[in-house]
Each structure stands twice: as structure tokens, then as C-alpha cells.
Write a protein that holds these residues in place. Structure first.
Motif, mmCIF file in Angstrom:
data_model
loop_
_atom_site.group_PDB
_atom_site.id
_atom_site.type_symbol
_atom_site.label_atom_id
_atom_site.label_comp_id
_atom_site.label_asym_id
_atom_site.label_seq_id
_atom_site.Cartn_x
_atom_site.Cartn_y
_atom_site.Cartn_z
ATOM 1 N N LYS A 1 0.830 -1.218 0.000
ATOM 2 C CA LYS A 1 0.000 0.000 0.000
ATOM 3 C C LYS A 1 0.859 1.259 0.000
ATOM 4 O O LYS A 1 1.876 1.312 0.698
ATOM 5 C CB LYS A 1 -0.849 0.080 1.296
ATOM 6 C CG LYS A 1 -1.519 -1.169 1.739
ATOM 7 C CD LYS A 1 -2.290 -0.917 3.048
ATOM 8 C CE LYS A 1 -2.917 -2.194 3.556
ATOM 9 N NZ LYS A 1 -3.637 -1.977 4.830
ATOM 10 N N SER B 1 -8.617 2.438 -0.993
ATOM 11 C CA SER B 1 -7.941 1.280 -1.596
ATOM 12 C C SER B 1 -7.172 1.621 -2.866
ATOM 13 O O SER B 1 -6.709 0.721 -3.565
ATOM 14 C CB SER B 1 -8.938 0.143 -1.904
ATOM 15 O OG SER B 1 -9.541 -0.293 -0.716
ATOM 16 N N GLU C 1 -13.922 -7.698 8.598
ATOM 17 C CA GLU C 1 -13.622 -6.264 8.700
ATOM 18 C C GLU C 1 -14.702 -5.570 9.517
ATOM 19 O O GLU C 1 -15.882 -5.585 9.160
ATOM 20 C CB GLU C 1 -13.523 -5.648 7.304
ATOM 21 C CG GLU C 1 -12.442 -6.329 6.484
ATOM 22 C CD GLU C 1 -12.020 -5.532 5.261
ATOM 23 O OE1 GLU C 1 -11.889 -4.303 5.345
ATOM 24 O OE2 GLU C 1 -11.826 -6.172 4.215
HETATM 25 N N1 LIG Z 1 -3.139 -6.617 6.159
HETATM 26 C C1 LIG Z 1 -4.290 -6.885 5.530
HETATM 27 N N2 LIG Z 1 -4.830 -8.143 5.578
HETATM 28 C C2 LIG Z 1 -5.987 -8.412 4.931
HETATM 29 N N3 LIG Z 1 -6.692 -7.517 4.196
HETATM 30 C C3 LIG Z 1 -6.209 -6.263 4.105
HETATM 31 C C4 LIG Z 1 -4.989 -5.879 4.767
HETATM 32 N N4 LIG Z 1 -4.768 -4.587 4.508
HETATM 33 C C5 LIG Z 1 -5.770 -4.173 3.714
HETATM 34 N N5 LIG Z 1 -6.652 -5.177 3.448
HETATM 35 C C6 LIG Z 1 -7.843 -5.060 2.569
HETATM 36 O O1 LIG Z 1 -7.695 -3.909 1.745
HETATM 37 C C7 LIG Z 1 -8.689 -2.918 2.045
HETATM 38 C C8 LIG Z 1 -8.099 -1.523 1.974
HETATM 39 O O2 LIG Z 1 -7.004 -1.381 2.873
HETATM 40 P P1 LIG Z 1 -6.917 -0.214 3.933
HETATM 41 O O3 LIG Z 1 -5.698 -0.398 4.750
HETATM 42 O O4 LIG Z 1 -8.190 -0.131 4.683
HETATM 43 O O5 LIG Z 1 -6.695 1.083 3.014
HETATM 44 P P2 LIG Z 1 -7.647 2.309 2.597
HETATM 45 O O6 LIG Z 1 -7.118 3.470 3.366
HETATM 46 O O7 LIG Z 1 -7.416 2.471 1.155
HETATM 47 O O8 LIG Z 1 -9.055 1.969 2.966
HETATM 48 C C9 LIG Z 1 -9.198 -3.313 3.436
HETATM 49 O O9 LIG Z 1 -10.492 -2.848 3.650
HETATM 50 C C10 LIG Z 1 -9.104 -4.847 3.355
HETATM 51 O O10 LIG Z 1 -10.171 -5.388 2.588
#
Ligand SMILES: Nc1ncnc2c1ncn2[C@@H]1O[C@H](COP(=O)(O)OP(=O)(O)O)[C@@H](O)[C@H]1O
Ligand SMILES: [Mg+2]
Length: 356
Positions: A177, A184, A220
Motif C-alpha cells: 500500500k 484502496s 472487517e
Molecule cells: N493486512 C491486511 N490483511 C488483509 N486484508 C487487508 C490488509 N490490509 C488491507 N486489506 C484489505 O484492503 C482494504 C483496503 O485497505 P486499507 O488499509 O483499509 O486502506 P484504505 O485506506 O485504502 O481503505 C481493506 O479494507 C481490506 O479489505
């Protein structure tokens, strides 16, 4: 009583521009027009400030229609942003992503001295930066997933070595990320080395610092926090994404992702998550409101604090307002509360300074 002039600030130079227009349209429709007079301030994709001026006889609901159809540029005039205090008493940013949600806009409101809704500079900047936020969460002792930072210059120096560290410490699949992004955008779930390189190349388009995380097989769960000195938290919600994870498309383009309110969790786990949500909000110096997002391990039931969103989606069907609605605070009342909290912070700050 004189109506307070509330500047709804929307749009923005960010990939979440469209999302902001939807949220702003929803807020404009619902806000209590008996109490508030609205001023519409849009920021274009190029970062230009414009004031949406409605044609003669048009009301707020027309403004909402215009935003929903993304045609607001046709109705705007150039706007010198320092005029904001001349045309409005209060700024309500309904806007997301870098430049808008990360403390920069909040710093501008502070500098011109206009009260505003939501978190201040520090909380906004910390929450937006996934690396900085994780460092704070870790220091305070909140449970977080295993992760590593990856800086662009290091990756460019030796990407094989960068990959080796990730493979050894986090394993595959892992999440790649940009440190500073939202919705996302730029996020990939990488299952192997070649996907990892592709994921990094994409994420570096958005930021020069990345966070790489172990992938948690998780539910989540999201918490809506509201308040200044004594924040409160609504009932919890769960998102069941359609697809492998909660991508930009599943957030905004398909309605097959399901929101479960209240989330089906044991009373103990519910209380633990609500408690961490409030403490995490306080740890970053949160004010006004924020949505605090968690993962709950499907296999081990472990709680992980994922991130704090200081300007969460705010359409009528967005998680934040829906959680408060389910807790007895209507959508218009939630907006009103955010405005009150913004005034409260502004008055407290000025009182403190007056005592010096
Ligand atoms: N470490 C992780 N393990 C599993 N799923 C993840 C993880 N990090 C992100 N995700 C998935 O990716 C999505 C977006 O990541 P997130 O960290 O919430 O970033 P954003 O700020 O773009 O919402 C999350 O809602 C989840 O579905
Ligand atoms: Mg998220």
C-alpha cells in the motif's frame, strides 16, 4: 436567530474526488436548513478553488443534484480561498484523500482562523499516513498486523533485497500500500515475487513511501467515534466485501458488498473493539469524528487495529452515519453534532490562548 453560514468544502485534488461529491450531495440534502445557510466551495481536480453559485431561485437540493451529476463546474465562479471567512462562519470539509484529509486543508482553516468540522492537523496527518499511524498504535500497545516500511530510494537501489525481507518476514500473500492514500487506491494483494514487484511499481505512483503488511484472513469491523474530550462510539458494523478484498470498485461501484449493523460479535469482543476505537482516536489527538477500522482474524479471533479514517465516506448509506443512525442519532443530527464539536474545539482553543 441568525442562521450560521456553513461552507461545505468538497471535491479536491485527489483520486477520491468523485466520492467526495457523492458525500457532499448527501450532506447538502440532509442538513438542517432552518439552522444553517449553505455556501458551496468546490476544489477542482487541478486544485483550483471555486464557489458554486446557484442560478436564481434554485435551492440546496439543486446544488446536491449538480454535485451528484459531477456537473458543478458549470455553475461555479473563481474563488480566492482566503475569502472563506468573508462568506462563511464555519467550514465543513466533506472531502477525502491527500491534500484534503491529511491535515493540509485543516492547517489552512487554522491559519485563516475559521472553525471547522472534524479532526485537527495532527490527527488528520497521523491517520492519513499508514506508517506513522502504525508507529503510534504500536507505541501505545494496540494490536496491529506485522508490517514493514519500503522507501522508493531503497527499492530502486536493490529491489531483490527489498523483496527478500518481505518474503522472509511477512510471507505471501502480503498487502502493498502507498503510505498516504485512501479508498484502496494503489493497494494490491501480492501472492508472489512478480506480483510484489508489480504492486510496488503501482503503489510508488502514489507515494514514495510504502507499507507492506502480512495478509490477515479477517472479518472487517468498523467503529464510528464522535466527540472531543469525551468521545463516544456507536454500535459496530461489519463489511463483508464482495471479492478478494475491499477494493475501490467494491467500495463504490458494486453493491454486492454487504454492511452488517450491528456486527455479529460476542459482547466481550464488541466492548474490547469499542474501547480500543476510543483510545486509538484519543492517541492520535482525534477531535470531532472518525471511523476506526479493525480486522478480526477468522481463524484465531484476534483483533487488529487497521486504520483510522478522519474524513470517512458520508453518504446516507455510508458506514459512519449508518452506525450512528443505528445508535439513535439521525443523519441530520450527526451532521449537526459534528458542527457543534467543531465550534467547541474552536472556542476551547481561543479560550486557552486568551489565558496566556
Ligand atoms: N493486512 C491486511 N490483511 C488483509 N486484508 C487487508 C490488509 N490490509 C488491507 N486489506 C484489505 O484492503 C482494504 C483496503 O485497505 P486499507 O488499509 O483499509 O486502506 P484504505 O485506506 O485504502 O481503505 C481493506 O479494507 C481490506 O479489505
Ligand atoms: Mg480502509
Amino acid at each position: 436567530m441568525n442562521k450560521r453560514k456553513i461552507a461545505i468544502v468538497f471535491g479536491g485534488k485527489s483520486s477520491e474526488h468523485e466520492v467526495s461529491l457523492m458525500s457532499a450531495a448527501s450532506v447538502i440534502r440532509a442538513i438542517n436548513k432552518e439552522r444553517y445557510e449553505l455556501v458551496y466551495i468546490g476544489i477542482t481536480r487541478d486544485g483550483e478553488w471555486r464557489r458554486l453559485v446557484l442560478p436564481e431561485g434554485m435551492t440546496a437540493s439543486f446544488a446536491a443534484d449538480v454535485l451528484e451529476q459531477s456537473t458543478w463546474l458549470n455553475y461555479t465562479e473563481a474563488f480566492n480561498m482566503s475569502y472563506i471567512k468573508k462568506v462563511a462562519d464555519f467550514a465543513l470539509p466533506i472531502i477525502h484523500g491527500p491534500n484534503c484529509e491529511d491535515g493540509k486543508l485543516q492547517g489552512f482553516f487554522e491559519t485563516v482562523g475559521i472553525p471547522y468540522g472534524g479532526c485537527g492537523v495532527l490527527a488528520s496527518a497521523l491517520a492519513m499516513d499508514k506508517l506513522a499511524a502504525k508507529d503510534v498504535f504500536d507505541k501505545v500497545g494496540f494490536p496491529i498486523c506485522k508490517h514493514r516500511a519500503l522507501f522508493k530510494y531503497k527499492y530502486e537501489e536493490d529491489r531483490e533485497r527489498a523483496e527478500q525481507h518481505v518474503a522472509e518476514e511477512l510471507g505471501y500473500p502480503c498487502f502493498v500500500k502507498p503510505a498516504n492514500m485512501g479508498s484502496s487506491v494503489g493497494i494490491t494483494k501480492a501472492h508472489n515475487k512478480s506480483e510484489f514487484f508489480r504492486a510496488c511499481d503501482l503503489a510508488f505512483k502514489y507515494d514514495k513511501r510504502l507499507i507492506i503488511e502480512e495478509a490477515i484472513n479477517a472479518r472487517e469491523v468498523e467503529a464510528a467515534v464522535l466527540g472531543n474530550a469525551h468521545p463516544e462510539v456507536a454500535v459496530l458494523g461489519e463489511i463483508v466485501p464482495h471479492g478478494e478484498f475491499y477494493t475501490y470498485e467494491s467500495k463504490y461501484d458494486d453493491d454486492e458488498s454487504v454492511l452488517v449493523i450491528p456486527a455479529k460479535l460476542s459482547p466481550e469482543m464488541t466492548e474490547e473493539i469499542r474501547d480500543i476505537a476510543v483510545k486509538a482516536f484519543q492517541a492520535i489527538d482525534g477531535e470531532g469524528y472518525a471511523r476506526v477500522d479493525f480486522f478480526v482474524g477468522k481463524d484465531d479471533g484476534k483483533i487488529y487495529l487497521n486504520e483510522i479514517n478522519t474524513l470517512p465516506g458520508f453518504t446516507k448509506i455510508s458506514m459512519f452515519p449508518m452506525l450512528w443512525e443505528a445508535s439513535g442519532l439521525s443523519y441530520p443530527d450527526t451532521i449537526e453534532r459534528i458542527i457543534e464539536l467543531g465550534y467547541e474545539r474552536y472556542n476551547d482553543q481561543n479560550n486557552r490562548q486568551a489565558m496566556l
